[in-house]
Design an enzyme around this catalytic site. Structure first.
Site, PDB file in Angstrom:
ATOM      1  N   GLU A 175       1.288  -0.822   0.456  1.00  0.00           N
ATOM      2  CA  GLU A 175      -0.168  -0.013  -0.202  1.00  0.00           C
ATOM      3  C   GLU A 175       0.839   1.620  -0.225  1.00  0.00           C
ATOM      4  O   GLU A 175       2.218   1.432  -0.267  1.00  0.00           O
ATOM      5  CB  GLU A 175      -1.338  -0.414   1.778  1.00  0.00           C
ATOM      6  CG  GLU A 175      -0.250  -0.817   2.588  1.00  0.00           C
ATOM      7  CD  GLU A 175       0.828   0.458   2.878  1.00  0.00           C
ATOM      8  OE1 GLU A 175       1.126   1.613   3.371  1.00  0.00           O
ATOM      9  OE2 GLU A 175       1.992  -0.566   3.641  1.00  0.00           O
ATOM     10  N   GLU A 318       4.670  -0.605   1.275  1.00  0.00           N
ATOM     11  CA  GLU A 318       4.525  -0.655   0.040  1.00  0.00           C
ATOM     12  C   GLU A 318       4.366  -1.936  -0.519  1.00  0.00           C
ATOM     13  O   GLU A 318       4.035  -2.585  -1.328  1.00  0.00           O
ATOM     14  CB  GLU A 318       5.934  -0.023  -0.566  1.00  0.00           C
ATOM     15  CG  GLU A 318       5.865   1.539  -0.387  1.00  0.00           C
ATOM     16  CD  GLU A 318       7.158   1.941  -0.484  1.00  0.00           C
ATOM     17  OE1 GLU A 318       7.545   2.762  -0.824  1.00  0.00           O
ATOM     18  OE2 GLU A 318       8.401   0.840  -1.564  1.00  0.00           O
TER      19      GLU A 318
END
Length: 352
Positions: A175, A318
């Site tokens: 994310e 991430e």
């Protein structure tokens, strides 16, 4: 029937018999029984998730979901909102941590715009699934409507549904969204009943004063919105994020498709937690990549009953931890599939 309801109805517990068969195969490999520790756990669980004692290893894909958060205007992050856009472009250019580590383990990164407050236009490689241009400031009211939350969940489900035809056999979550640790802390506080201070940490590296302010903002958000812990979609809509919803949907879709999913850190686990609250059987399809230094992560992992694979003091997000853990899950499966048995190798078995 909606996509969400159909997906929930298709999720079944893993087959314990297949797990036992996979372990029996592992016990017959040229090694002392149990000597490969958690690698054996990964292999037998992967087999059970996929429904066969001889599972296939194919393409690995990490979905990095991106969205903005209205609560950023309360000063809860060390970085400005514009960084979300900038980092999405960095992902697409291959220059971020997730790109480096995905290349290292041979995984593909797919960047999904769930709700970035920016119109990217036609950008090569970006999967445009924008539900809204970010959430609203949940310190003042709900982050999104229930309909927006469900729409974002269904984006993740549809991405998971497309994986099988593309030869994907293992998915990972990641994310990007400035202020999303604030949302994740609010989610675990809502479900667990823990104090906000117990589950809230420094996110992008804020100082003590900013941390105390962040805690007060989350407390305010919970008081204003009163999310219902018995209704996971209510929690998601009131104090969650669009990228968190996308992750939750991906996890649900992977479970419905009997596809293992490796969940990254604090933010990703908040999405997985939503999925598990919606359907407890989802827990059996998850690998928890690592334990983040964000203090609320341990509470999430305990609630879903997941033991993290790694503890490397990571807090980047991430999907970076998921990339590293995918390599270890794959290593365990390769032991199951490729290591010789005692009979095949002509090695005498132990007597005790």
């Amino acid at each position: 029937m909606t996509i969400l309801n159909e997906t929930l109805s298709n999720i079944r517990p893993v087959d314990a018999g297949i797990m036992a068969k996979a372990q029996a195969r592992l016990d017959n490999k040229t090694k002392p029984v149990g000597s490969l520790g958690r690698l054996e756990e990964f292999a037998r669980r992967y087999a059970a998730m996929t429904g066969t004692p001889d599972p296939v290893l194919g393409k690995k894909v990490i979905f990095t979901f991106a969205a903005d958060h209205g609560v950023v205007e309360e000063g809860v992050s060390a970085f400005p909102k514009e960084v979300t856009v900038q980092m999405v472009l960095n992902f697409l250019n291959g220059g971020a941590g997730i790109n480096v580590l995905s290349r290292h383990v041979g995984a593909e990164v797919r960047v999904v715009d769930m709700g970035v407050d920016h119109e990217f236009g036609e950008v090569p490689g970006l999967i445009g699934r924008k539900v809204a241009r970010g959430t609203r400031n949940f310190a003042k009211g709900p982050a999104m409507t229930r309909e927006e939350a469900i729409a974002a969940l269904e984006v993740g489900i549809e991405l998971a549904n497309g994986c099988r035809a593309q030869g994907v056999t293992m998915a990972g979550t990641g994310e990007m969204g400035i202020a999303n640790t604030t949302a994740a802390s609010a989610i675990i506080a809502a479900f667990s009943g823990c104090t906000v201070a117990d589950v809230t940490h420094r996110g992008t590296g804020i100082n003590d004063g900013a941390l105390n302010h962040k805690i007060k903002i989350i407390e305010q958000a919970l008081a204003v919105n009163r999310p219902d812990p018995k209704d996971p979609i209510d929690v998601l809509a009131k104090v969650g994020g669009l990228e968190i919803a996308g992750i939750a949907g991906l996890v649900l879709g992977c479970a419905a498709n009997r596809m293992p999913v490796v969940v990254d850190g604090f933010i990703s686990t908040s999405g997985a937690l939503i999925a598990c609250e919606l359907c407890p059987a989802v827990k059996e399809y998850l690998f928890a990549a690592h334990e983040s230094v964000e203090i609320g992560h341990r509470f999430m992992l305990e609630r879903i009953g997941a033991e993290p694979i790694l503890d490397l003091q990571l807090r980047l997000g991430e999907g970076t931890g998921a990339a590293l853990a995918m390599g270890l899950v794959e290593a365990g499966v390769k032991i199951l599939k490729e290591m010789a048995t005692f009979a095949e190798a002509g090695v005498a078995e132990g007597e005790y």
